[in-house]
Design a protein around this motif. Sequence first.
Motif, PDB file in Angstrom:
ATOM      1  N   PRO A 147       0.939  -1.166  -0.162  1.00 18.49           N
ATOM      2  CA  PRO A 147      -0.185  -0.023  -0.206  1.00 18.49           C
ATOM      3  C   PRO A 147       0.883   1.120  -0.068  1.00 18.49           C
ATOM      4  CG  PRO A 147      -0.934  -1.648   1.343  1.00 18.49           C
ATOM      5  CD  PRO A 147       0.533  -2.051   1.020  1.00 18.49           C
ATOM      6  N   GLY A 148       0.638   2.236  -0.869  1.00 19.92           N
ATOM      7  CA  GLY A 148       1.264   3.515  -0.858  1.00 19.92           C
ATOM      8  C   GLY A 148       2.362   3.323  -1.793  1.00 19.92           C
ATOM      9  N   GLN A 149       2.788   2.193  -2.541  1.00 20.83           N
ATOM     10  CA  GLN A 149       3.943   2.089  -3.205  1.00 20.83           C
ATOM     11  C   GLN A 149       3.848   2.922  -4.500  1.00 20.83           C
ATOM     12  OE1 GLN A 149       5.032  -2.132  -4.286  1.00 20.83           O
ATOM     13  NE2 GLN A 149       5.699  -1.258  -6.152  1.00 20.83           N
ATOM     14  N   ASP A 150       2.797   3.069  -4.994  1.00 17.68           N
ATOM     15  CA  ASP A 150       2.575   3.988  -6.103  1.00 17.68           C
ATOM     16  C   ASP A 150       1.071   4.368  -6.414  1.00 17.68           C
ATOM     17  OD1 ASP A 150       3.084   5.301  -8.315  1.00 17.68           O
ATOM     18  OD2 ASP A 150       3.631   3.506  -9.773  1.00 17.68           O
ATOM     19  N   ASP A 151       0.864   5.540  -7.167  1.00 20.40           N
ATOM     20  CA  ASP A 151      -0.541   5.831  -7.358  1.00 20.40           C
ATOM     21  C   ASP A 151      -1.397   4.930  -8.109  1.00 20.40           C
ATOM     22  OD1 ASP A 151      -2.658   7.328  -8.221  1.00 20.40           O
ATOM     23  OD2 ASP A 151      -1.741   9.070  -7.612  1.00 20.40           O
ATOM     24  N   ILE A 152      -2.292   4.297  -7.707  1.00 23.80           N
ATOM     25  CA  ILE A 152      -3.127   3.296  -8.629  1.00 23.80           C
ATOM     26  C   ILE A 152      -3.825   4.146  -9.888  1.00 23.80           C
ATOM     27  CG2 ILE A 152      -5.021   2.117  -8.590  1.00 23.80           C
ATOM     28  CD1 ILE A 152      -4.589   1.510  -5.378  1.00 23.80           C
ATOM     29  N   THR A 153      -4.361   5.105  -9.256  1.00 25.89           N
ATOM     30  CA  THR A 153      -5.133   5.933 -10.365  1.00 25.89           C
ATOM     31  C   THR A 153      -4.105   6.341 -11.584  1.00 25.89           C
ATOM     32  OG1 THR A 153      -6.655   6.452  -8.950  1.00 25.89           O
ATOM     33  CG2 THR A 153      -6.722   7.791 -11.108  1.00 25.89           C
ATOM     34  N   ALA A 154      -2.876   6.762 -11.161  1.00 25.14           N
ATOM     35  CA  ALA A 154      -1.723   7.429 -12.136  1.00 25.14           C
ATOM     36  C   ALA A 154      -1.374   6.018 -13.209  1.00 25.14           C
ATOM     37  CB  ALA A 154      -0.606   7.811 -11.402  1.00 25.14           C
ATOM     38  N   ARG A 155      -1.355   5.100 -12.450  1.00 25.76           N
ATOM     39  CA  ARG A 155      -0.766   3.577 -13.130  1.00 25.76           C
ATOM     40  C   ARG A 155      -1.614   3.426 -14.070  1.00 25.76           C
ATOM     41  NH1 ARG A 155       3.711   0.993 -10.584  1.00 25.76           N
ATOM     42  NH2 ARG A 155       3.075  -0.879 -11.480  1.00 25.76           N
ATOM     43  N   GLN A 156      -3.085   3.737 -13.801  1.00 26.19           N
ATOM     44  CA  GLN A 156      -4.044   3.413 -14.867  1.00 26.19           C
ATOM     45  C   GLN A 156      -4.233   4.418 -16.032  1.00 26.19           C
ATOM     46  OE1 GLN A 156      -6.614   0.693 -15.357  1.00 26.19           O
ATOM     47  NE2 GLN A 156      -5.091  -0.096 -13.599  1.00 26.19           N
ATOM     48  N   ASP A 157      -3.728   5.525 -15.685  1.00 28.50           N
ATOM     49  CA  ASP A 157      -3.571   6.668 -16.787  1.00 28.50           C
ATOM     50  C   ASP A 157      -2.227   6.255 -17.638  1.00 28.50           C
ATOM     51  OD1 ASP A 157      -5.616   8.099 -15.848  1.00 28.50           O
ATOM     52  OD2 ASP A 157      -4.467   9.313 -14.640  1.00 28.50           O
ATOM     53  N   ARG A 158      -1.292   5.706 -17.187  1.00 29.47           N
ATOM     54  CA  ARG A 158       0.006   5.342 -17.951  1.00 29.47           C
ATOM     55  C   ARG A 158      -0.432   4.071 -18.751  1.00 29.47           C
ATOM     56  NH1 ARG A 158       3.194   5.180 -12.391  1.00 29.47           N
ATOM     57  NH2 ARG A 158       3.113   7.222 -11.589  1.00 29.47           N
ATOM     58  N   LEU A 159      -1.051   3.226 -18.211  1.00 34.29           N
ATOM     59  CA  LEU A 159      -1.657   1.983 -19.098  1.00 34.29           C
ATOM     60  C   LEU A 159      -2.454   2.549 -20.171  1.00 34.29           C
ATOM     61  CD1 LEU A 159      -1.789  -1.066 -19.337  1.00 34.29           C
ATOM     62  CD2 LEU A 159      -3.918  -0.798 -17.693  1.00 34.29           C
ATOM     63  N   ALA A 160      -3.513   3.255 -20.061  1.00 29.64           N
ATOM     64  CA  ALA A 160      -4.181   3.628 -21.128  1.00 29.64           C
ATOM     65  C   ALA A 160      -3.494   4.476 -22.177  1.00 29.64           C
ATOM     66  CB  ALA A 160      -5.436   4.527 -20.431  1.00 29.64           C
ATOM     67  N   GLU A 161      -2.389   5.231 -21.577  1.00 34.70           N
ATOM     68  CA  GLU A 161      -1.955   5.873 -22.683  1.00 34.70           C
ATOM     69  C   GLU A 161      -0.895   4.903 -23.699  1.00 34.70           C
ATOM     70  OE1 GLU A 161       1.737   9.244 -22.815  1.00 34.70           O
ATOM     71  OE2 GLU A 161       0.866   8.805 -20.978  1.00 34.70           O
ATOM     72  N   ALA A 162      -0.416   3.950 -23.151  1.00 34.18           N
ATOM     73  CA  ALA A 162       0.509   2.932 -23.882  1.00 34.18           C
ATOM     74  C   ALA A 162      -0.415   2.267 -24.736  1.00 34.18           C
ATOM     75  CB  ALA A 162       1.280   2.244 -22.734  1.00 34.18           C
ATOM     76  N   LEU A 163      -1.580   1.724 -24.158  1.00 33.43           N
ATOM     77  CA  LEU A 163      -2.450   1.176 -25.107  1.00 33.43           C
ATOM     78  C   LEU A 163      -2.956   1.882 -26.083  1.00 33.43           C
ATOM     79  CD1 LEU A 163      -4.422  -0.719 -22.218  1.00 33.43           C
ATOM     80  CD2 LEU A 163      -2.808  -1.597 -23.666  1.00 33.43           C
ATOM     81  N   ALA A 164      -3.202   2.964 -26.005  1.00 33.33           N
ATOM     82  CA  ALA A 164      -3.645   3.893 -27.103  1.00 33.33           C
ATOM     83  C   ALA A 164      -2.690   4.091 -28.060  1.00 33.33           C
ATOM     84  CB  ALA A 164      -4.254   5.429 -26.429  1.00 33.33           C
ATOM     85  N   ALA A 165      -1.479   4.396 -27.655  1.00 32.63           N
ATOM     86  CA  ALA A 165      -0.225   4.225 -28.711  1.00 32.63           C
ATOM     87  C   ALA A 165      -0.310   3.150 -29.396  1.00 32.63           C
ATOM     88  CB  ALA A 165       0.930   4.669 -27.816  1.00 32.63           C
ATOM     89  N   VAL A 166      -0.259   1.907 -29.006  1.00 35.95           N
ATOM     90  CA  VAL A 166      -0.114   0.609 -29.570  1.00 35.95           C
ATOM     91  C   VAL A 166      -1.396   0.525 -30.556  1.00 35.95           C
ATOM     92  CG1 VAL A 166      -0.077  -1.783 -29.547  1.00 35.95           C
ATOM     93  CG2 VAL A 166       1.183  -0.403 -27.663  1.00 35.95           C
ATOM     94  N   TYR A 167      -2.582   0.716 -30.101  1.00 40.94           N
ATOM     95  CA  TYR A 167      -3.713   0.678 -30.915  1.00 40.94           C
ATOM     96  C   TYR A 167      -3.531   1.617 -32.077  1.00 40.94           C
ATOM     97  CZ  TYR A 167      -8.766   0.365 -31.794  1.00 40.94           C
ATOM     98  OH  TYR A 167     -10.138  -0.105 -32.331  1.00 40.94           O
ATOM     99  N   GLU A 168      -3.221   2.694 -32.071  1.00 44.20           N
ATOM    100  CA  GLU A 168      -3.101   3.479 -33.353  1.00 44.20           C
ATOM    101  C   GLU A 168      -2.096   2.888 -34.077  1.00 44.20           C
ATOM    102  OE1 GLU A 168      -3.745   7.007 -35.570  1.00 44.20           O
ATOM    103  OE2 GLU A 168      -4.768   6.337 -33.603  1.00 44.20           O
TER     104      GLU A 168
END
Length: 388
Positions: A147-168
């Motif tokens: 718990p507290g190791q990293d920001d859970i929401t921020a990690r989802q944002d980073r994941l979405a950004e990478a997936l969008a780049a690959v999808y494109e």
Amino acid sequence: MTDLSAVKAALKSQRIETPSWAYGNSGTRFKVFRQEGVPRDPYEKLDDAAQVHAATGAAPVVALHIPWDKVDDYAALAAYAKERGLTLGAINSNVFQDDDYKLGSVTHPDAAVRRKALGHLLGCVDIMDATGSHDLKLWFADGTNYPGQDDITARQDRLAEALAAVYERLGPDQRMLLEYKLFEPAFYTTDVPDWGTSYAHCLKLGPKARVVVDTGHHAPGTNIEFIVAFLLRERKLGGFDFNSRFYADDDLMVGAADPFQLFRIMHEVVKNGGLAAGAGVAFMLDQCHNIEARIPAIIRSVMNVQEATAKALLVDMDTLTAAQRSGDVLDANAALMDAYNTDVRPLLAEVRAERGLHPDPMAAYRATGWQQRIETGRVGGTQAGWGA
């Protein structure tokens, strides 16, 4: 009444994708027991895969894992596969083995690590272009242990950004298949822990993104067939990673631990049109053969999927539907159980014989002498096994 000719036709057209890594040495994180005759490169993995297809007539597609199957010329590898009656299937990415990925790959807090991971994923699409593969399969080990190791929401944002780049980057006939896993190697949070998370990302990305269901990646007691039915209804089921589990992600042979569960899954697949070519569902094995002989284990796994499929095709849908509509709980359950309790091995033997195949794939493989030849012939070099 079930149309037996339609059942046979469906079984004859069934295609099961085998994973290249299952032909090499593989096992648990505690020990990998090496076997004789293991392939020394991706070409020899295809040689073994051709034996599985020759014995079963149902395994013409082989998935690759990068960098485990890295070669200088991927077009040449695809041509080699074609010469052996095979095609190359999903390209599986690997962003979990490098030291840089200790805290994650595409969700890592360091932008440089995220760029490295994204570069690998885009490189896998390049390999798809070269091999003619239509599917990019993504599984992320990303997560946190505390718990507290990293920001859970921020990690989802980073994941979405990478997936969008690959999808494109995907071509018009290419897809992204997003896998999920409840836990391991991360134990507190996993960035893609369940089908809902995968589905949410795929829904946002668009029609070329679909969910992969690994049958070993759920909490105990999870109703996997419900997930399958839901995703088929939404046209978001991209494929399966078939295996069996007793406790966690055991990666045992499919149908070994709970054949009734496999039947229930295939019932939903059959009932909801998932066997049709237009459904776009890839039926792939994802297993580790640590103590059993590799090629016979893969043949047996293909047979297990065929048997579950045959039973699912034999469900009397008229009887089942009538019982469901009238609220007759026992008759509805009996309609399923009657099909499940049917011995379909004679039917499958007949189907194979009609296709010019040996009715017993295991006996067919033993008769080739292939196992003895590879054990004596594949000497020297580095065996292409787990993590190679």
